[in-house]
Design a protein around this motif. Structure first.
Motif, PDB file in Angstrom:
ATOM      1  N   MET A  57      39.582  46.271 -39.233  1.00 20.56           N
ATOM      2  CA  MET A  57      40.279  45.057 -39.541  1.00 20.56           C
ATOM      3  C   MET A  57      39.238  43.981 -39.049  1.00 20.56           C
ATOM      4  N   LYS A  58      39.646  42.636 -39.433  1.00 22.77           N
ATOM      5  CA  LYS A  58      38.856  41.644 -39.086  1.00 22.77           C
ATOM      6  C   LYS A  58      39.547  40.618 -37.958  1.00 22.77           C
ATOM      7  N   GLU A  59      40.940  40.868 -37.803  1.00 18.93           N
ATOM      8  CA  GLU A  59      41.361  39.998 -36.652  1.00 18.93           C
ATOM      9  C   GLU A  59      41.679  40.715 -35.291  1.00 18.93           C
ATOM     10  N   ASP A  94      47.948  37.766 -44.836  1.00 17.06           N
ATOM     11  CA  ASP A  94      47.438  36.515 -45.297  1.00 17.06           C
ATOM     12  C   ASP A  94      46.143  36.492 -45.994  1.00 17.06           C
ATOM     13  N   HIS A  95      45.289  37.526 -45.759  1.00 14.36           N
ATOM     14  CA  HIS A  95      44.206  37.662 -46.669  1.00 14.36           C
ATOM     15  C   HIS A  95      44.395  37.589 -47.887  1.00 14.36           C
ATOM     16  N   THR A  96      45.337  38.461 -48.463  1.00 12.67           N
ATOM     17  CA  THR A  96      45.723  38.684 -49.828  1.00 12.67           C
ATOM     18  C   THR A  96      46.296  37.123 -50.538  1.00 12.67           C
ATOM     19  N   LEU A  98      45.575  34.122 -49.414  1.00 16.46           N
ATOM     20  CA  LEU A  98      44.696  33.099 -49.600  1.00 16.46           C
ATOM     21  C   LEU A  98      43.740  33.610 -50.785  1.00 16.46           C
ATOM     22  N   ARG A  99      43.347  34.672 -50.728  1.00 12.24           N
ATOM     23  CA  ARG A  99      42.556  35.303 -51.870  1.00 12.24           C
ATOM     24  C   ARG A  99      42.958  34.964 -53.066  1.00 12.24           C
ATOM     25  N   SER A 100      44.229  35.511 -53.424  1.00 12.59           N
ATOM     26  CA  SER A 100      44.936  35.435 -54.711  1.00 12.59           C
ATOM     27  C   SER A 100      44.751  34.079 -55.311  1.00 12.59           C
ATOM     28  N   LEU A 291      24.227  42.122 -42.411  1.00  9.95           N
ATOM     29  CA  LEU A 291      25.215  42.847 -41.659  1.00  9.95           C
ATOM     30  C   LEU A 291      26.553  42.079 -41.449  1.00  9.95           C
ATOM     31  N   THR A 292      27.817  42.694 -41.355  1.00  9.99           N
ATOM     32  CA  THR A 292      28.934  42.060 -41.170  1.00  9.99           C
ATOM     33  C   THR A 292      29.714  42.955 -40.039  1.00  9.99           C
ATOM     34  N   SER A 293      30.658  42.676 -39.617  1.00 12.14           N
ATOM     35  CA  SER A 293      31.416  43.457 -38.637  1.00 12.14           C
ATOM     36  C   SER A 293      33.098  43.959 -38.826  1.00 12.14           C
ATOM     37  N   ARG A 294      33.555  44.770 -38.283  1.00 14.64           N
ATOM     38  CA  ARG A 294      34.812  45.043 -38.498  1.00 14.64           C
ATOM     39  C   ARG A 294      35.251  45.568 -37.064  1.00 14.64           C
ATOM     40  N   TRP A 295      36.665  45.396 -36.740  1.00 14.94           N
ATOM     41  CA  TRP A 295      37.448  46.117 -35.672  1.00 14.94           C
ATOM     42  C   TRP A 295      37.956  47.401 -35.863  1.00 14.94           C
ATOM     43  N   PRO A 349      38.649  45.070 -49.685  1.00  7.68           N
ATOM     44  CA  PRO A 349      39.373  43.947 -49.880  1.00  7.68           C
ATOM     45  C   PRO A 349      38.658  42.729 -49.939  1.00  7.68           C
ATOM     46  N   HIS A 350      37.397  42.554 -49.060  1.00  5.62           N
ATOM     47  CA  HIS A 350      36.677  41.266 -48.942  1.00  5.62           C
ATOM     48  C   HIS A 350      35.679  41.242 -49.670  1.00  5.62           C
ATOM     49  N   PHE A 351      35.276  42.359 -50.672  1.00  6.60           N
ATOM     50  CA  PHE A 351      34.369  42.157 -51.466  1.00  6.60           C
ATOM     51  C   PHE A 351      34.062  40.918 -52.252  1.00  6.60           C
ATOM     52  N   CYS A 352      32.765  40.364 -52.056  1.00  5.14           N
ATOM     53  CA  CYS A 352      32.265  38.862 -52.252  1.00  5.14           C
ATOM     54  C   CYS A 352      33.045  38.352 -53.674  1.00  5.14           C
ATOM     55  N   LEU A 353      33.854  37.483 -53.504  1.00  4.07           N
ATOM     56  CA  LEU A 353      34.675  36.822 -54.488  1.00  4.07           C
ATOM     57  C   LEU A 353      33.690  36.018 -55.392  1.00  4.07           C
TER      58      LEU A 353
HETATM   59  C1  HEM Z   1      32.563  37.453 -48.910  1.00  2.00           C
HETATM   60  C2  HEM Z   1      27.848  38.280 -49.812  1.00  2.00           C
HETATM   61  C3  HEM Z   1      27.664  34.433 -52.907  1.00  2.00           C
HETATM   62  C4  HEM Z   1      32.427  33.451 -51.568  1.00  2.00           C
HETATM   63  C5  HEM Z   1      31.249  38.085 -48.873  1.00  2.00           C
HETATM   64  C6  HEM Z   1      30.767  39.158 -48.287  1.00  2.00           C
HETATM   65  C7  HEM Z   1      29.675  39.225 -48.583  1.00  2.00           C
HETATM   66  C8  HEM Z   1      29.262  38.501 -49.260  1.00  2.00           C
HETATM   67  C9  HEM Z   1      28.835  40.535 -47.874  1.00  2.00           C
HETATM   68  C10 HEM Z   1      31.706  40.090 -47.364  1.00  2.00           C
HETATM   69  C11 HEM Z   1      31.431  39.952 -45.943  1.00  2.00           C
HETATM   70  C12 HEM Z   1      32.470  40.945 -45.188  1.00  2.00           C
HETATM   71  O1  HEM Z   1      33.113  41.675 -45.810  1.00  2.00           O
HETATM   72  O2  HEM Z   1      32.578  40.876 -44.063  1.00  2.00           O
HETATM   73  C13 HEM Z   1      27.537  37.255 -50.742  1.00  2.00           C
HETATM   74  C14 HEM Z   1      25.995  37.413 -51.268  1.00  2.00           C
HETATM   75  C15 HEM Z   1      26.108  36.128 -51.896  1.00  2.00           C
HETATM   76  C16 HEM Z   1      27.412  35.536 -52.084  1.00  2.00           C
HETATM   77  C17 HEM Z   1      25.023  38.361 -50.804  1.00  2.00           C
HETATM   78  C18 HEM Z   1      24.789  35.625 -53.022  1.00  2.00           C
HETATM   79  C19 HEM Z   1      24.039  36.265 -53.130  1.00  2.00           C
HETATM   80  C20 HEM Z   1      28.922  33.922 -53.005  1.00  2.00           C
HETATM   81  C21 HEM Z   1      29.268  32.829 -53.839  1.00  2.00           C
HETATM   82  C22 HEM Z   1      30.604  32.320 -53.378  1.00  2.00           C
HETATM   83  C23 HEM Z   1      31.121  33.724 -52.379  1.00  2.00           C
HETATM   84  C24 HEM Z   1      28.287  32.258 -54.860  1.00  2.00           C
HETATM   85  C25 HEM Z   1      31.503  31.314 -53.685  1.00  2.00           C
HETATM   86  C26 HEM Z   1      31.417  30.677 -54.816  1.00  2.00           C
HETATM   87  C27 HEM Z   1      32.778  34.289 -50.924  1.00  2.00           C
HETATM   88  C28 HEM Z   1      34.070  34.598 -50.565  1.00  2.00           C
HETATM   89  C29 HEM Z   1      34.035  35.678 -49.587  1.00  2.00           C
HETATM   90  C30 HEM Z   1      32.694  36.191 -49.522  1.00  2.00           C
HETATM   91  C31 HEM Z   1      35.137  33.596 -50.727  1.00  2.00           C
HETATM   92  C32 HEM Z   1      35.269  36.198 -48.792  1.00  2.00           C
HETATM   93  C33 HEM Z   1      36.191  37.331 -49.358  1.00  2.00           C
HETATM   94  C34 HEM Z   1      37.126  37.825 -48.626  1.00  2.00           C
HETATM   95  O3  HEM Z   1      37.250  37.565 -47.381  1.00  2.00           O
HETATM   96  O4  HEM Z   1      38.174  38.219 -49.421  1.00  2.00           O
HETATM   97  N1  HEM Z   1      30.267  37.524 -49.731  1.00  2.00           N
HETATM   98  N2  HEM Z   1      28.067  36.450 -51.333  1.00  2.00           N
HETATM   99  N3  HEM Z   1      29.986  34.289 -51.980  1.00  2.00           N
HETATM  100  N4  HEM Z   1      31.942  35.597 -50.723  1.00  2.00           N
HETATM  101 FE1  HEM Z   1      30.100  36.011 -51.010  1.00  2.00          FE
END
Ligand code: HEM
Length: 404
Positions: A57-59, A94-96, A98-100, A291-295, A349-353
């Motif tokens: 989890m995150k929270e 909440d995550h879902t 906000l993200r959607s 790196l990132t983290s989870r609980w 689920p948190h894959f970078c948007l």
């Molecule tokens: C989440 C990497 C660029 C928006 C993440 C996460 C990683 C990451 C590792 C997840 C963190 C976790 O799970 O704890 C990166 C890297 C980037 C990049 C390496 C560039 C090289 C961007 C850009 C945007 C963005 C350009 C937006 C325009 C987000 C958002 C999340 C996120 C909104 C949260 C997603 C969620 O929690 O569902 N990113 N990011 N990122 N990233 Fe990126």
């Protein structure tokens, strides 16, 4: 292990030998690191599992009895609430929700539409370098490109970009692993400032909507999607920061690696079909987020160890990318690899948007630098920024003749 100042600096410069040492040959290892105990997860398979498994989890607040929940001092609460309301720090549902609401703006198809805008911005920035011989790649180019793109997308004034840099620095300090109490105190007012900036902007957009993401979020809120004002503010701020902070590092880390590997520089200069490999290999080898983290969400036996509810996991994306079980010659930077596997955008689920946008921006940035910087040379060995989670440089000084 607590890292003293010198060891920490050396870790930030090159964390990989330390990670090998801390993990003691195990893909999941109990450690005491950065003043916290937790599971150090470094194997590719294990990192991917943790990121995808809904039991991580995150929270932390949802996992502890109320009397054990840490309450920050009152004067830090506005900044804490700004961060807490970001999707990055939320779990479902909440995550879902906000993200959607923002996903639509970042599909590969929507992002591809931005290609001409990004290209013309990159050309404009290069035009500004005409006649100059010395360049600080971050300040003069790599920072400006993604910050201008994301500012335009959200609908904030590009002219405020110097402030964005200050907020962004403060934010990544605020959420880093090794932040001291003093650094937290120093960062909080800037996070609060950013919060107030967006509150004012929302007021303006309510009166006068525009064709931007911020107006879209306000409309969604008014249409009953239950987005609070704080959630809109936090979403905008997360996008603003995530939208440029990491991409700056991707561009500069990649360009630095090219300058250090002249043979690969020549290959990609001659064959632009290698640009996407350059982006992917940079993400793998020199990831913007180490790196990132989870609980741990419940007691479980996983990977042959007993994990307990509310324990922390350090999820080391950068180590997974160098797992010899999935990559040959993991410690070599090689853009010609046939397959490049990495977890630098996380997974689950948190894959970078913003992954499609980051890839596109980086590709255009590298192409522009290759097209217009003639015989670039590093002027000095750059220093890494003092942050454990985010990997980038303070400055990247290059000598090059600019050909337009
Ligand atoms: C989440 C990497 C660029 C928006 C993440 C996460 C990683 C990451 C590792 C997840 C963190 C976790 O799970 O704890 C990166 C890297 C980037 C990049 C390496 C560039 C090289 C961007 C850009 C945007 C963005 C350009 C937006 C325009 C987000 C958002 C999340 C996120 C909104 C949260 C997603 C969620 O929690 O569902 N990113 N990011 N990122 N990233 Fe990126």
């Amino acid at each position: 292990m607590n890292l003293n100042k010198e060891v920490l600096q050396s870790f930030i410069h090159n964390p990989f030998p330390y990670l090998e040492q801390f993990s003691q040959g195990n893909n999941v290892q109990w450690v005491h690191l950065f003043n916290t105990s937790g599971w150090l997860v470094t194997g590719y398979k294990e990192v991917e599992t943790v990121l995808k498994d809904g039991r991580f989890m995150k929270e932390i607040r949802n996992l502890l009895p109320p009397d054990q929940i840490f309450t920050p001092p009152a004067h830090l609460m506005p900044a804490v609430m700004t961060v807490r309301n970001m999707m990055l720090f939320k779990d479902a549902p909440d995550h879902t929700r906000l993200r959607s609401l923002v996903t639509k703006a970042f599909t590969p198809r929507m992002v591809e539409k931005l290609r001409p805008t990004i290209k013309s911005l990159a050309s404009y920035l290069m035009e500004q370098r005409r006649g100059k011989e010395q360049h600080e790649i971050i300040h003069d180019f790599a920072y400006l490109l993604p910050v201008m793109v994301i500012a335009e997308l959200i609908g904030v004034e590009k002219e405020d970009r110097d402030q964005f840099r200050i907020w962004s620095e403060a934010f990544i300090k605020f959420i880093d692993f090794n932040t001291t109490a003093e650094e937290w105190e120093a960062a909080a007012p800037h996070v609060e400032e950013a919060n107030n900036y967006f509150r004012e902007l929302i007021k303006k957009r309510r009166l006068e909507p525009a064709n931007d993401l911020l107006s879209g979020l306000i409309t969604a809120e008014e249409a009953g999607d239950k987005l609070t004002e704080q959630e809109i503010i936090s979403t905008c701020l997360l996008l603003l920061i995530a939208g440029h902070e990491t991409t700056v590092n991707l561009i500069t880390n990649g360009y630095y690696q090219l300058l250090k590997h002249q043979d690969q520089y020549e290959k990609v200069r001659e064959d632009r079909s290698l640009l996407s490999n350059l982006v992917e290999e940079t993400l793998r080898y020199d990831p913007p987020v180490l790196l990132t983290s989870r609980w741990v969400g419940e007691d479980m036996n996983l990977f042959g160890v007993e994990m307990e509810k509310a324990q922390m996991a350090f999820v080391v994306l950068g180590a997974a990318n160098r797992d010899p079980a999935v990559v040959e010659r993991p410690h070599e930077f090689d853009i010609i690899r046939s397959t490049i596997k990495h977890l630098s955008f996380a997974s689950g689920p948190h894959f970078c948007l913003g992954a499609p946008l980051a890839r596109l921006e980086a590709e255009i940035a590298f192409e522009t630098l290759l097209d217009h910087f003639h015989q670039p040379e590093l002027m000095e060995e750059p220093t890494r920024r003092a942050n454990v989670a985010f990997r980038g440089f303070e400055t990247l000084k290059v000598k090059a003749e600019v050909k337009i």
